[in-house]
Design an enzyme around this catalytic site. Structure first.
Site, PDB file in Angstrom:
ATOM      1  N   HIS A 195       0.838  -1.203   0.000  1.00 36.39           N
ATOM      2  CA  HIS A 195       0.000   0.000   0.000  1.00 36.39           C
ATOM      3  C   HIS A 195       0.874   1.254   0.000  1.00 36.39           C
ATOM      4  O   HIS A 195       0.683   2.171  -0.812  1.00 36.39           O
ATOM      5  CB  HIS A 195      -0.918  -0.035   1.226  1.00 36.39           C
ATOM      6  CG  HIS A 195      -1.797   1.169   1.387  1.00 36.39           C
ATOM      7  ND1 HIS A 195      -3.156   1.125   1.194  1.00 36.39           N
ATOM      8  CD2 HIS A 195      -1.510   2.449   1.730  1.00 36.39           C
ATOM      9  CE1 HIS A 195      -3.669   2.322   1.411  1.00 36.39           C
ATOM     10  NE2 HIS A 195      -2.686   3.148   1.739  1.00 36.39           N
ATOM     11  N   GLU A 196       1.853   1.297   0.904  1.00 40.17           N
ATOM     12  CA  GLU A 196       2.725   2.471   0.999  1.00 40.17           C
ATOM     13  C   GLU A 196       3.653   2.587  -0.193  1.00 40.17           C
ATOM     14  O   GLU A 196       3.968   3.694  -0.638  1.00 40.17           O
ATOM     15  CB  GLU A 196       3.525   2.419   2.311  1.00 40.17           C
ATOM     16  CG  GLU A 196       2.682   2.528   3.558  1.00 40.17           C
ATOM     17  CD  GLU A 196       1.825   3.785   3.579  1.00 40.17           C
ATOM     18  OE1 GLU A 196       2.312   4.853   3.124  1.00 40.17           O
ATOM     19  OE2 GLU A 196       0.672   3.703   4.030  1.00 40.17           O
ATOM     20  N   HIS A 225       1.951   4.513  -2.927  1.00 36.05           N
ATOM     21  CA  HIS A 225       2.093   5.965  -2.777  1.00 36.05           C
ATOM     22  C   HIS A 225       3.488   6.423  -3.195  1.00 36.05           C
ATOM     23  O   HIS A 225       3.646   7.389  -3.949  1.00 36.05           O
ATOM     24  CB  HIS A 225       1.869   6.360  -1.315  1.00 36.05           C
ATOM     25  CG  HIS A 225       0.472   6.203  -0.833  1.00 36.05           C
ATOM     26  ND1 HIS A 225      -0.614   6.766  -1.457  1.00 36.05           N
ATOM     27  CD2 HIS A 225      -0.020   5.546   0.258  1.00 36.05           C
ATOM     28  CE1 HIS A 225      -1.720   6.477  -0.785  1.00 36.05           C
ATOM     29  NE2 HIS A 225      -1.391   5.729   0.258  1.00 36.05           N
TER      30      HIS A 225
END
Length: 394
Positions: A67-68, A71
């Site tokens: 998820h990170e 980004h």
């Protein structure tokens, strides 16, 4: 947020974990091994449940990291430097050094994480379906199904429209595009985040009181985090507006109270520490070069009988672990490092010129709100050698 342990690098990005990850992972493994896995797949030995629980928890941690990374990689694509990724109790945090160049970039960076989580939910759901069809066993199906559900929840929850959640950043990006005012957009997202945090706290309290369900405590903690982080983001927006053009040298405290590496703890406490309000002090060598920082906490650990023969060099944190600032750096670039700690040294031409504390940043903000630009004459990078030495001990 400081990393407790480094895990290495992925795509050149430093990856680490906060100590709270170990706590939440223990709780997660315990819940999986004692409730979730036995509830979906009966008849296995206890050791098997615990073993599978460890694997499932590790996959969940990997999903958080993915998820990170979503980004971070999109941010880097748009020229935003990524300092690192830190996983912690309530998820992860990508540390971005800079601002997206336009609203579209801001929107895509914000959406990248939830998209990865929702894609992960689909992958795990497909895996559970394949495992069920191939007769892999209920334990594998239960574990994969749980990962699918949790990743789906993670993706959807993060899309709630309030800072600091990804949905809040999506909202800020959309408002930035509509209003053509990024600061106003971020302030609006921050206000929505504070309302969202209050609603989560209220929902958790009602769940705790009316349903006697202890999971309401987690909802309250999550709501408190969302509200606090949203308030912090709103403060950051305000600081960026009021402190535009202000440099570190304009607000630093100079001369800086400091000690020398060869100075005894007893002498330093008597001549410097007791006379100045700081809790952390720079430590210099005899040529005036910064070699580290020493805190009152570290000094207190030295017994009174050893303070005469213990030198500051023996108890100070080395300079390679110390964040230092240049006086010409914009204050807003340095504010996060200052506000996260208690004191940051300011160094120019190899010499200590002053220190910046959270109080200095707060004072500069208050002066700016009065229409006054703080100026202590230290913004010129050529300024050097300005410090208040303690007594030298050869």
């Amino acid at each position: 947020m400081r990393q407790t342990a480094r895990l290495g690098r992925l795509a050149g990005i430093p990856i680490g974990v906060h100590w709270s990850v170990f706590v939440i992972m223990l709780l997660l493994v315990q819940g999986l091994a004692s409730v979730i896995l036995p509830g979906g797949a009966r008849g296995y030995a206890t050791a098997v449940y615990w073993g599978v629980a460890v694997v499932v928890a590790a996959l969940f941690l990997a999903a958080l990291l993915a998820h990170e990374l979503g980004h971070a990689l999109v941010a880097r694509h748009y020229g935003v430097r990524v300092r690192g990724i830190t996983l912690w109790m309530l998820g992860g945090m990508s540390e971005l050094d800079g601002e997206p160049p336009h609203a579209r970039a801001d929107l895509l960076i914000a959406l990248a994480g939830p998209v990865v989580s929702l894609a992960g939910a689909g992958v795990f759901a497909a895996g559970a379906a394949v495992a069920s069809a191939s007769g892999a066993g209920p334990l594998a199906v239960t574990g994969l199904a749980w990962l699918a559900v949790v990743n789906g929840i993670l993706g959807v929850f993060n899309l709630l429209p309030g800072a600091p959640l990804d949905g809040g950043r999506v909202l800020a990006a959309v408002l930035w595009w509509v209003w053509r005012d990024r600061a106003a957009a971020r302030r609006a997202a921050g206000r929505v985040g504070m309302v969202l945090g209050a609603l989560l706290i209220t929902a958790g309290l009602l769940e705790l009181l009316l349903a006697a369900n202890l999971s309401g405590l987690w909802l309250m903690v999550l709501g408190w985090f969302v509200a606090s982080a949203a308030r912090a983001e709103a403060t950051d927006v305000m600081l960026r507006k009021t402190l535009a053009g202000v440099r570190v040298g304009d607000v630093m405290t100079a001369p800086a109270a400091c000690g020398y590496s060869s100075q005894s703890v007893a002498d330093f406490v008597a001549t410097v520490a007791r006379r100045h309000p700081h809790r952390i002090f720079p430590v210099l060598d005899l040529d005036g070069r910064l070699v580290g920082l020493v805190s009152l906490t570290r000094l207190a650990k030295v017994s009174s009988t050893d303070r005469e023969r213990t030198r500051l060099a023996d108890v100070s944190a080395p300079v390679d672990r110390t964040r230092v600032l240049d006086p010409a750096v914009p204050l807003m670039d340095a504010a996060p490092a200052v506000l996260a700690g208690r004191l940051v040294p300011v160094v120019a031409n190899g010499r200590l010129t002053g220190v910046v504390t959270p109080g200095d940043v707060a004072r500069a903000n208050e002066l700016a709100q009065l229409g006054i630009t703080p100026d202590r004459g230290g913004g010129d990078a050529a300024t050097s050698g300005t410090y208040a030495p303690a007594n030298r001990h050869e």
